[in-house]
Scaffold this motif. Structure first.
Motif: not given
Length: 321
Positions: A41-57, A96-99
């Motif tokens: 089972q593969v899933r992603t996790i973040a501080a918020k619902a949507r994130i922006t990658t280094g390339a802007g995606l 704050s998201d890194t913390v």
């Protein structure tokens, strides 16, 4: 069923994240072809619902730190953060998201999850205090900055993969390939990892040393820079630590301390690595015989150079051509 959680931060290195997802997808496909119930089972996790990658995606995360259950993860993977300097990483740590991410990682480690990170993401584990007293690696050009920030971590930037207890760290960005094969082997078996490497054309490597460019290491120690320049100008000549320290008007002890602080190695090893780095460059960019290359970098015996290249880079001189 094994659960793998991918930590996705704003600014994540796109190729590192893609390699993670593609390798796991390949493993899932191989397991599915063998029949039986789903095993990953593969899933992603973040501080918020949507994130922006280094390339802007833009990307939608499956989970938030505030709602994820720590015990559900067998492996947590932190792809490279996409930051190329200590200054950029310092700014990242103030967010704050890194913390939140570091707190979540610390809780996950306490819950016995295995945690992997590559490239600059290794800084995230170290900043969270998870690597104190442990062995680790990171992107080779960030090694001096890592060593200065985290003296309690036993860093070996020549290694592509370093495993210490529940923690697995990898070198520069595309070493995510090596990291993912190791994780697939752990959760699905060596045969599945081998098939993934065959389908994705991944060659496993053991060392970053052959890729290092000493002029791109991020340190600002003027003594070490002067030492590098003097060594490079006298590569073909007999060389000693005493001669080098005398040239820099330092005692051998002081020189050793400065080089150790900046690079983590002794002056003798420092000289040897400069020679090997230049030898690798000549082998990759010229058709000079190995005997001539050896003489150019201060080795009278080409056999000795062959052995050192094999030991330090994990390849033969002919592989570098």
């Amino acid at each position: 069923m094994k659960t793998i959680t991918i930590l996705v931060m704003d600014g994540v290195f796109d190729s590192s994240l893609s390699i993670t997802l593609d390798t796991l997808h390949a493993a899932q496909a191989i397991l599915a072809a063998r029949g039986g119930a789903p095993q990953l089972q593969v899933r992603t996790i973040a501080a918020k619902a949507r994130i922006t990658t280094g390339a802007g995606l833009r990307m939608q995360a499956d989970l938030r730190f505030t709602t994820a259950k720590q015990a559900a993860s067998d492996w947590i993977i932190a792809p490279g953060l996409g930051y190329r300097s200590d200054q950029e990483l310092g700014a990242c740590f103030a967010r704050s998201d890194t913390v939140q991410a570091m707190r979540w990682l610390a809780a996950a480690a306490a819950g016995k999850a295995k945690i992997a990170a590559s490239c600059s993401a290794a800084f995230l584990l170290a900043q969270a205090g998870l690597l104190n007293g442990r062995k680790a690696t990171t992107a080779w050009w960030l090694a001096p900055a890592f060593r200065a920030r985290y003296p309690g971590v036993h860093l070996d930037e020549t290694r592509i993969l370093v495993r210490d207890g529940p923690f697995l760290t990898a070198g520069a960005a595309l070493s995510q390939l090596d990291l993912m094969l190791a994780i697939v082997s752990d959760v699905a078996g060596q045969s599945v990892a081998h098939l993934c490497s065959r389908y994705l054309l991944i060659d496993q490597r053991s060392s970053q040393a052959r890729y290092m460019m000493r002029d791109h290491l991020e340190h600002e120690d003027r003594t070490v820079i002067a030492a590098e320049r003097w060594i490079d100008a006298h590569l073909a000549q007999p060389m000693s630590v005493t001669a080098l320290s005398s040239e820099l008007a330092l005692s051998p002890k002081t020189l050793a301390r400065r080089i150790k602080a900046a690079t983590g190695i002794s002056p003798i090893k420092f000289i040897q690595r400069r020679r090997l780095s230049h030898a690798a460059h000549l082998l990759e960019t010229t058709a000079l015989p190995i005997e001539t290359v050896a003489a150019h970098v201060g080795y009278q015996d080409s056999t000795a150079l062959r052995k050192l290249i094999k030991r330090e880079f994990g390849v033969t001189p002919s592989t570098l051509r």
